[in-house]
Design a protein around this motif. Sequence first.
Motif: not given
Length: 262
Positions: A190, A194, A210, A223, A226-227
Amino acid sequence: MATLPNPLPSLATSGLELPPGTLVDTTTDGPWHEPLLWYADGPATPGGWTALRDAGRSLGLLPVLIDRGGRDEGPEAWELDPARMSYPGDHDAEDVLREIWDAYAEDELDTENDWPGLAPIPLADGPDSPEKLAADVADMLAGNSLALPGARLALVPARRSADIPAAIGWGGPLNHENDVARLCAVLRSWEDRFGIRVVALGFDTLTVSVARPPTTEAVALALAAEHFAFCPDNIQQSTLNTLETYAEKALLNQEAWTFWWD
């Protein structure tokens, strides 16, 4: 875990101008052989993050806010366990996420979809650099006693911001993942995609800034998967309990992400 030489034992003679603070070596198995972090005795204030970042950078120390929470408990009470940690660079972020997705998504999200793959990098950068945004988010949290009660500024010996949780042996996601270095591999990914920076840690909470948030629904939805793998409780124990709702409300154009593990 592979680490840089730890400058914390010589902090008093390093020449850094720091406020009164505490060196923490407390772990689940007794005192660690060297300090894991230093944190200030007094509450964090806006502007302190940047000063601490600039002071510690040349020594290999990175800043993080310590959230003492409603019970006002510092990292001495967090059950740190550095002996449990591997090295984040030894893990592949997508392998970690795919493994967790395959184990939990079908039951907890009621979906039979295969792992969708990593979200693409957003096409546009945000208006601020990752370091500038991290400082702004830290200042916002330090000035908001409701958002981060009892916050303290800390310094951690770590190669990069994403490694901070593993460097101190943090156990916040213990009921989800015993080796937080695997999740730090995701944080590294990340960072690259990001522009995230680890800004705050609590007993079982993590906040990142972020700098390059998703700006399209498609990237935000990818995403969100992924979280879910990184922290299922963020979705399963939230009113944002579908990937679509979570993507829209918690990820799209959002410059800070917060995670909580039950």
